[in-house]
Design a protein around this motif. Sequence first.
Motif, PDB file in Angstrom:
ATOM      1  N   SER A 192       0.779  -1.195  -0.079  1.00  0.00           N
ATOM      2  CA  SER A 192       0.167  -0.067  -0.170  1.00  0.00           C
ATOM      3  C   SER A 192       0.887   1.315  -0.081  1.00  0.00           C
ATOM      4  O   SER A 192       1.968   1.229   0.560  1.00  0.00           O
ATOM      5  CB  SER A 192      -0.928  -0.045   1.271  1.00  0.00           C
ATOM      6  N   PRO A 193       0.611   2.444  -0.571  1.00  0.00           N
ATOM      7  CA  PRO A 193       1.237   3.577  -0.750  1.00  0.00           C
ATOM      8  C   PRO A 193       1.504   4.418   0.648  1.00  0.00           C
ATOM      9  O   PRO A 193       1.402   5.766   0.556  1.00  0.00           O
ATOM     10  CB  PRO A 193       0.468   4.422  -1.780  1.00  0.00           C
ATOM     11  N   LEU A 194       1.770   3.607   1.888  1.00  0.00           N
ATOM     12  CA  LEU A 194       1.924   4.260   2.945  1.00  0.00           C
ATOM     13  C   LEU A 194       3.025   5.013   3.126  1.00  0.00           C
ATOM     14  O   LEU A 194       4.130   4.566   2.965  1.00  0.00           O
ATOM     15  CB  LEU A 194       1.841   3.158   4.101  1.00  0.00           C
ATOM     16  N   MET A 195       2.995   6.104   3.167  1.00  0.00           N
ATOM     17  CA  MET A 195       4.049   7.386   3.398  1.00  0.00           C
ATOM     18  C   MET A 195       4.752   7.589   4.557  1.00  0.00           C
ATOM     19  O   MET A 195       5.943   7.893   4.788  1.00  0.00           O
ATOM     20  CB  MET A 195       3.648   8.576   2.587  1.00  0.00           C
ATOM     21  N   TYR A 196       4.131   7.430   6.008  1.00  0.00           N
ATOM     22  CA  TYR A 196       4.435   7.646   6.925  1.00  0.00           C
ATOM     23  C   TYR A 196       3.675   6.842   8.312  1.00  0.00           C
ATOM     24  O   TYR A 196       2.368   6.423   7.834  1.00  0.00           O
ATOM     25  CB  TYR A 196       4.551   9.345   7.392  1.00  0.00           C
ATOM     26  N   LEU A 197       4.263   6.551   9.352  1.00  0.00           N
ATOM     27  CA  LEU A 197       3.358   6.131  10.587  1.00  0.00           C
ATOM     28  C   LEU A 197       3.180   7.400  11.455  1.00  0.00           C
ATOM     29  O   LEU A 197       4.112   8.002  11.684  1.00  0.00           O
ATOM     30  CB  LEU A 197       4.105   5.010  10.967  1.00  0.00           C
ATOM     31  N   PRO A 198       2.058   7.259  12.016  1.00  0.00           N
ATOM     32  CA  PRO A 198       1.637   8.436  13.122  1.00  0.00           C
ATOM     33  C   PRO A 198       2.583   8.221  14.312  1.00  0.00           C
ATOM     34  O   PRO A 198       2.808   7.220  14.684  1.00  0.00           O
ATOM     35  CB  PRO A 198       0.225   8.334  13.294  1.00  0.00           C
ATOM     36  N   GLU A 199       2.741   9.413  14.875  1.00  0.00           N
ATOM     37  CA  GLU A 199       3.562   9.183  16.074  1.00  0.00           C
ATOM     38  C   GLU A 199       2.897   8.579  17.211  1.00  0.00           C
ATOM     39  O   GLU A 199       3.530   7.990  18.318  1.00  0.00           O
ATOM     40  CB  GLU A 199       3.914  10.714  16.820  1.00  0.00           C
ATOM     41  N   GLU A 200       1.441   8.322  17.023  1.00  0.00           N
ATOM     42  CA  GLU A 200       0.853   7.664  18.036  1.00  0.00           C
ATOM     43  C   GLU A 200       1.031   6.229  17.932  1.00  0.00           C
ATOM     44  O   GLU A 200       0.553   5.472  18.913  1.00  0.00           O
ATOM     45  CB  GLU A 200      -0.897   8.096  17.846  1.00  0.00           C
ATOM     46  N   ILE A 201       1.939   5.653  16.976  1.00  0.00           N
ATOM     47  CA  ILE A 201       2.104   4.199  16.869  1.00  0.00           C
ATOM     48  C   ILE A 201       2.714   3.903  18.119  1.00  0.00           C
ATOM     49  O   ILE A 201       2.996   2.695  18.687  1.00  0.00           O
ATOM     50  CB  ILE A 201       3.101   4.068  15.752  1.00  0.00           C
ATOM     51  N   GLY A 202       3.584   4.876  18.809  1.00  0.00           N
ATOM     52  CA  GLY A 202       4.132   4.509  20.099  1.00  0.00           C
ATOM     53  C   GLY A 202       3.363   4.324  21.313  1.00  0.00           C
ATOM     54  O   GLY A 202       3.864   3.743  22.328  1.00  0.00           O
ATOM     55  N   GLN A 203       2.178   4.457  21.058  1.00  0.00           N
ATOM     56  CA  GLN A 203       1.169   4.312  22.158  1.00  0.00           C
ATOM     57  C   GLN A 203       0.776   2.716  22.187  1.00  0.00           C
ATOM     58  O   GLN A 203       0.249   2.287  23.200  1.00  0.00           O
ATOM     59  CB  GLN A 203      -0.005   5.274  22.253  1.00  0.00           C
ATOM     60  N   LEU A 204       1.038   1.956  21.335  1.00  0.00           N
ATOM     61  CA  LEU A 204       0.522   0.692  21.316  1.00  0.00           C
ATOM     62  C   LEU A 204       1.566  -0.183  22.114  1.00  0.00           C
ATOM     63  O   LEU A 204       2.542  -0.933  21.704  1.00  0.00           O
ATOM     64  CB  LEU A 204       0.663   0.356  19.646  1.00  0.00           C
ATOM     65  N   SER A 205       1.153  -0.152  23.287  1.00  0.00           N
ATOM     66  CA  SER A 205       2.133  -0.937  24.347  1.00  0.00           C
ATOM     67  C   SER A 205       2.030  -2.397  24.100  1.00  0.00           C
ATOM     68  O   SER A 205       2.817  -3.039  25.114  1.00  0.00           O
ATOM     69  CB  SER A 205       1.724  -0.298  25.739  1.00  0.00           C
TER      70      SER A 205
END
Length: 371
Positions: A192-205
């Motif tokens: 998929s043409p995903l260009m970035y991951l959101p900063e909130e990805i770090g909340q996935l504990s």
Amino acid sequence: MAARAATEKYYYSRYMLVQEEQKQQEHPFKEQIWQLFQSADRANIEMALSWIKSLQIPMFQELEGLKTLYRASCGQRVVQMGGKEIQQLFSLEHLFIRQRSLYQIPEVLGRLQQLKKLSIFHSRAKRLPASIGQLHQLEELSIQMSLLEELPEEIGQLKNLRCLHLGQLALSYLPKSIGQLQQLEELQVVASPLMYLPEEIGQLSSLRKLVVEHSQLEQLPKSIGHCCQLQELSLRNNKLKKLPSKLCSLQLLQWLDLSQNELRRLPFALAHLPLLRLLNLDGNQLEKLPCIKNWALLYELSVRDNQLAKLPATIGRLQQLKTMRVENNQLSALPLSIMDLQELRSLNYHKNPLRQKDIDPELIVWLNNNA
């Protein structure tokens, strides 16, 4: 006069349509009827259908949506939605939608409160309904080979979601609300043409596996270092030019695939991943590797198709290493410490400008006997 009459008739029709829609939305018995449906009890459902008919409650649009979902789940056409079909649908725990003719997924999807697994393949729908956030029992969501362009913010309401698999879609970003998925253990976005991951990805504990492959990522958010339960990270075939030093915080990481990117160097911190077992760096532009100290459990190292001029002298410390691939680099020599790799079973070093005069004679004998 005729034109005026036609105009008045048009607006009157529109007015009546709006009134009908509002009536449908505001009918005092509507939620009670849905509760009867969602009980998945045949008698309750028959009562609800009779109620709709006798009170002339306009719920036909929702029932048409149910027909669409029923057909998607069992492949059967439905002329009239009866108690048996509705009962089967509301008791579903796994809904598998595979229809190329499906251009819109109905809002009524959110009424299927028993769903634990939702799979959507070959759909032409570009969006998911906001009502998906009402599927509070959902544990697995898989959307593959479809025209989906975005995920709704309401996806963050899926508090029990453990696996989210997205493949061959038109997604260019993930919503920030994805950080609210505290039970998510596995996130995969492929082709998929995903260009970035959101900063909130770090909340996935709870995240243990993150796969973003064959996409357009150019960088990783620093917050990825907060995913302290991460064990597997695969970012193959993207456009990564550098990595955040915060990767060293992933102390449970065992599998790291960074192949087919545009990396020229690795952060020194990458050497401090004590549980790393597999490291794939193929197809980058690396000129050197970090000093190898703490990869005591590494059993596979692959750095093919790079620009490595030499290997670290400390490579002999990889006492569990079984496979090493260093083909197609710029190696003119190999470190003598390779002979310390007691568990090594496969060593591929072809397509390098190796010069025999720069290789220790003892190592040449060892290579002839072991490589």
